[in-house]
Design a protein around this motif. Sequence first.
Motif, PDB file in Angstrom:
ATOM      1  N   THR A 198       0.814  -1.211   0.000  1.00 32.76           N
ATOM      2  CA  THR A 198       0.000   0.000   0.000  1.00 32.76           C
ATOM      3  C   THR A 198       0.844   1.256   0.000  1.00 32.76           C
ATOM      4  O   THR A 198       0.579   2.201  -0.742  1.00 32.76           O
ATOM      5  CB  THR A 198      -0.937   0.015   1.225  1.00 32.76           C
ATOM      6  N   ARG A 199       1.877   1.287   0.849  1.00 33.71           N
ATOM      7  CA  ARG A 199       2.760   2.457   0.932  1.00 33.71           C
ATOM      8  C   ARG A 199       4.156   1.985   1.346  1.00 33.71           C
ATOM      9  O   ARG A 199       4.285   1.033   2.129  1.00 33.71           O
ATOM     10  CB  ARG A 199       2.256   3.473   1.966  1.00 33.71           C
ATOM     11  N   PRO A 200       5.213   2.675   0.901  1.00 36.31           N
ATOM     12  CA  PRO A 200       6.558   2.274   1.324  1.00 36.31           C
ATOM     13  C   PRO A 200       6.807   2.500   2.805  1.00 36.31           C
ATOM     14  O   PRO A 200       7.718   1.893   3.381  1.00 36.31           O
ATOM     15  CB  PRO A 200       7.472   3.163   0.462  1.00 36.31           C
ATOM     16  N   ALA A 201       5.995   3.366   3.453  1.00 32.51           N
ATOM     17  CA  ALA A 201       6.137   3.580   4.897  1.00 32.51           C
ATOM     18  C   ALA A 201       5.809   2.335   5.701  1.00 32.51           C
ATOM     19  O   ALA A 201       5.978   2.323   6.925  1.00 32.51           O
ATOM     20  CB  ALA A 201       5.241   4.737   5.340  1.00 32.51           C
ATOM     21  N   ALA A 202       5.369   1.268   5.031  1.00 31.59           N
ATOM     22  CA  ALA A 202       5.102   0.007   5.721  1.00 31.59           C
ATOM     23  C   ALA A 202       6.357  -0.602   6.342  1.00 31.59           C
ATOM     24  O   ALA A 202       6.253  -1.561   7.116  1.00 31.59           O
ATOM     25  CB  ALA A 202       4.467  -0.993   4.769  1.00 31.59           C
ATOM     26  N   ALA A 203       7.517  -0.055   6.040  1.00 34.56           N
ATOM     27  CA  ALA A 203       8.727  -0.495   6.751  1.00 34.56           C
ATOM     28  C   ALA A 203       8.550  -0.313   8.252  1.00 34.56           C
ATOM     29  O   ALA A 203       9.048  -1.121   9.052  1.00 34.56           O
ATOM     30  CB  ALA A 203       9.934   0.300   6.262  1.00 34.56           C
ATOM     31  N   ARG A 259       5.900   7.559  28.618  1.00 34.79           N
ATOM     32  CA  ARG A 259       4.595   7.268  29.187  1.00 34.79           C
ATOM     33  C   ARG A 259       4.227   5.799  29.102  1.00 34.79           C
ATOM     34  O   ARG A 259       3.058   5.445  29.060  1.00 34.79           O
ATOM     35  CB  ARG A 259       3.514   8.112  28.502  1.00 34.79           C
ATOM     36  N   GLY A 260       5.174   4.920  29.070  1.00 31.13           N
ATOM     37  CA  GLY A 260       4.880   3.499  29.081  1.00 31.13           C
ATOM     38  C   GLY A 260       4.106   3.021  27.865  1.00 31.13           C
ATOM     39  O   GLY A 260       3.249   2.145  27.968  1.00 31.13           O
ATOM     40  N   THR A 261       4.384   3.592  26.696  1.00 32.42           N
ATOM     41  CA  THR A 261       3.698   3.179  25.479  1.00 32.42           C
ATOM     42  C   THR A 261       4.124   1.773  25.084  1.00 32.42           C
ATOM     43  O   THR A 261       5.287   1.393  25.240  1.00 32.42           O
ATOM     44  CB  THR A 261       4.023   4.160  24.333  1.00 32.42           C
ATOM     45  N   TRP A 262       3.186   0.999  24.569  1.00 22.67           N
ATOM     46  CA  TRP A 262       3.495  -0.351  24.097  1.00 22.67           C
ATOM     47  C   TRP A 262       4.585  -0.262  23.037  1.00 22.67           C
ATOM     48  O   TRP A 262       4.448   0.473  22.053  1.00 22.67           O
ATOM     49  CB  TRP A 262       2.228  -0.972  23.517  1.00 22.67           C
ATOM     50  N   PRO A 263       5.702  -0.972  23.197  1.00 23.89           N
ATOM     51  CA  PRO A 263       6.848  -0.795  22.295  1.00 23.89           C
ATOM     52  C   PRO A 263       6.540  -0.935  20.806  1.00 23.89           C
ATOM     53  O   PRO A 263       7.033  -0.126  20.011  1.00 23.89           O
ATOM     54  CB  PRO A 263       7.841  -1.859  22.781  1.00 23.89           C
ATOM     55  N   PRO A 264       5.746  -1.911  20.362  1.00 24.68           N
ATOM     56  CA  PRO A 264       5.462  -1.968  18.918  1.00 24.68           C
ATOM     57  C   PRO A 264       4.745  -0.726  18.394  1.00 24.68           C
ATOM     58  O   PRO A 264       5.041  -0.257  17.286  1.00 24.68           O
ATOM     59  CB  PRO A 264       4.580  -3.221  18.774  1.00 24.68           C
ATOM     60  N   LEU A 265       3.808  -0.171  19.167  1.00 23.67           N
ATOM     61  CA  LEU A 265       3.151   1.067  18.741  1.00 23.67           C
ATOM     62  C   LEU A 265       4.155   2.213  18.706  1.00 23.67           C
ATOM     63  O   LEU A 265       4.116   3.061  17.809  1.00 23.67           O
ATOM     64  CB  LEU A 265       1.997   1.396  19.685  1.00 23.67           C
ATOM     65  N   LEU A 266       5.059   2.226  19.671  1.00 28.25           N
ATOM     66  CA  LEU A 266       6.098   3.255  19.711  1.00 28.25           C
ATOM     67  C   LEU A 266       6.984   3.178  18.475  1.00 28.25           C
ATOM     68  O   LEU A 266       7.297   4.197  17.844  1.00 28.25           O
ATOM     69  CB  LEU A 266       6.924   3.072  20.981  1.00 28.25           C
ATOM     70  N   VAL A 267       7.384   1.964  18.115  1.00 28.55           N
ATOM     71  CA  VAL A 267       8.238   1.776  16.944  1.00 28.55           C
ATOM     72  C   VAL A 267       7.497   2.153  15.665  1.00 28.55           C
ATOM     73  O   VAL A 267       8.054   2.820  14.783  1.00 28.55           O
ATOM     74  CB  VAL A 267       8.727   0.311  16.886  1.00 28.55           C
ATOM     75  N   TYR A 268       6.237   1.746  15.561  1.00 31.09           N
ATOM     76  CA  TYR A 268       5.454   2.072  14.368  1.00 31.09           C
ATOM     77  C   TYR A 268       5.302   3.582  14.203  1.00 31.09           C
ATOM     78  O   TYR A 268       5.626   4.139  13.149  1.00 31.09           O
ATOM     79  CB  TYR A 268       4.077   1.415  14.442  1.00 31.09           C
ATOM     80  N   GLY A 269       4.800   4.254  15.236  1.00 35.10           N
ATOM     81  CA  GLY A 269       4.544   5.687  15.122  1.00 35.10           C
ATOM     82  C   GLY A 269       5.806   6.493  14.906  1.00 35.10           C
ATOM     83  O   GLY A 269       5.856   7.395  14.062  1.00 35.10           O
ATOM     84  N   THR A 270       6.856   6.163  15.664  1.00 34.62           N
ATOM     85  CA  THR A 270       8.119   6.869  15.494  1.00 34.62           C
ATOM     86  C   THR A 270       8.704   6.599  14.115  1.00 34.62           C
ATOM     87  O   THR A 270       9.282   7.486  13.482  1.00 34.62           O
ATOM     88  CB  THR A 270       9.119   6.450  16.586  1.00 34.62           C
ATOM     89  N   GLY A 271       8.536   5.364  13.645  1.00 35.46           N
ATOM     90  CA  GLY A 271       9.030   5.023  12.318  1.00 35.46           C
ATOM     91  C   GLY A 271       8.365   5.840  11.227  1.00 35.46           C
ATOM     92  O   GLY A 271       9.022   6.321  10.294  1.00 35.46           O
ATOM     93  N   ILE A 272       7.042   6.036  11.328  1.00 42.91           N
ATOM     94  CA  ILE A 272       6.332   6.849  10.346  1.00 42.91           C
ATOM     95  C   ILE A 272       6.852   8.288  10.378  1.00 42.91           C
ATOM     96  O   ILE A 272       7.070   8.916   9.328  1.00 42.91           O
ATOM     97  CB  ILE A 272       4.820   6.831  10.619  1.00 42.91           C
ATOM     98  N   VAL A 273       7.060   8.812  11.581  1.00 44.79           N
ATOM     99  CA  VAL A 273       7.560  10.188  11.710  1.00 44.79           C
ATOM    100  C   VAL A 273       8.946  10.317  11.080  1.00 44.79           C
ATOM    101  O   VAL A 273       9.217  11.251  10.309  1.00 44.79           O
ATOM    102  CB  VAL A 273       7.585  10.612  13.197  1.00 44.79           C
ATOM    103  N   VAL A 274       9.834   9.378  11.383  1.00 48.80           N
ATOM    104  CA  VAL A 274      11.199   9.442  10.853  1.00 48.80           C
ATOM    105  C   VAL A 274      11.200   9.286   9.336  1.00 48.80           C
ATOM    106  O   VAL A 274      11.868  10.038   8.610  1.00 48.80           O
ATOM    107  CB  VAL A 274      12.073   8.365  11.516  1.00 48.80           C
ATOM    108  N   LEU A 275      10.456   8.303   8.834  1.00 47.58           N
ATOM    109  CA  LEU A 275      10.426   8.073   7.388  1.00 47.58           C
ATOM    110  C   LEU A 275       9.867   9.274   6.637  1.00 47.58           C
ATOM    111  O   LEU A 275      10.263   9.547   5.498  1.00 47.58           O
ATOM    112  CB  LEU A 275       9.574   6.833   7.085  1.00 47.58           C
ATOM    113  N   THR A 276       8.962  10.004   7.260  1.00 49.57           N
ATOM    114  CA  THR A 276       8.366  11.166   6.603  1.00 49.57           C
ATOM    115  C   THR A 276       9.281  12.380   6.657  1.00 49.57           C
ATOM    116  O   THR A 276       9.500  13.055   5.645  1.00 49.57           O
ATOM    117  CB  THR A 276       7.019  11.510   7.258  1.00 49.57           C
TER     118      THR A 276
END
Length: 399
Positions: free
Chosen positions: A209-214, A320-337
């Motif tokens: 769907t999108r290359p941000a799927a990394a 804030r004790g965020t679930w690590p996979p959600l942290l990695v996903y959201g931060t990854g989208i920010v960095v990739l963008t």
Amino acid sequence: MTALVPDSSTAGPGAIPAPPEPSAQQRVKRIFRLALPALAVYAVTTVLHLLILAVMSGPDGPGLRGHLLAWDGNLYVSIAEHGYPHGYSHGEDGALAGNNLAFFPLFPMLIRAVHAVTGLGWGTSGIVAAHLALIGALLAVHRLLARLHGKRTALFAIVLLAGAQPMAVSFLMSYSESLFLALAAGTLLAAHRRAWLTAGTLALLAGLTRPAAAAVAAALAVAAGLHLLRERRVRPRPLAAVALGCLGTPLYLWWVGRRAGDPGAWFRIQEAGWGTHWDNGASFLRFLGETLHRGDGWIPVSTAVLLLALLCTTFLTWHRGTWPPLLVYGTGIVVLTLAQSNYSHSKLRLLIPAVLFLVPVARGLAAARTRTAVTVLCAATLFGCWYGAFMLTVWKYAI
């Protein structure tokens, strides 16, 4: 040999009878209760977005439908209708030009499916496909955040997601953001429920769907790794999920390279058509510096301020004790963008599927009084709907 099945006549006096299986009607009611918050948020925010966009379009503009199909929306529709070009495209001067091979195939496939099932026109099918995907995205995000932070936080988060985010109107357009978010959130939800093969399949589809799927694949790998560490043994399903989740984007890049006869074709097309390449955030920092130094117009300044606010809230999630996979996903989208050289004013649109930076705000509102939370959400939603409509009707390069 007859199997021994305990029943009420042979069970001891202290035995607890098995609960009866829920009827089909009870299952439907339960599904409806679970889906109701997401459906309500979708209905309210969609009406607000479209109403404000229609009012701001004016009689001489392209109209509501035209705005929902603007720019890449028409390109996705053309892929669904006519397919992909057979290779590179060149301008009149012979220079390499961008073409539709830059766009990943799953959203055009969804448009084609909607067109085949409903018989709607191609453009309308593109809009309907985005709306269906948005409903799925809101359902998945709500269920995921309800598991992680509770129902109140989850409800406030999807209001912020669909209504208050600047450029959330893009979810309603014939763009792939809504489908990508549905698949990404579905991947995270499946991983949290340890439905590993489902998570891997959804991650693979996100990669188409999108290359941000990394970022999705990385989040799935973290979820699988944490699970294996807890189990202290190697299990095949989490590993298979990660392998499956990493396939989507490489498969499409390979297909484009084969079609164009050049392994790096997709990257060359992106650079030629949109000037997009990895630059470690240099263009983003240059945009911030020039905009905040010169203050050249309200739109660039607002974009810069909103991007900085997004970075700050993303940073807060690391404490804030965020679930690590959600942290990695959201931060990854920010960095990739932000670390790529694409057009700075489109970054707010590219970041709307990230979700992560909404969590601190949603948790803060969940801890506040209901009247305060509702007031803030209403004001933020009105601003988000207006901002997106303003950018589409006044600053036509915003997406």
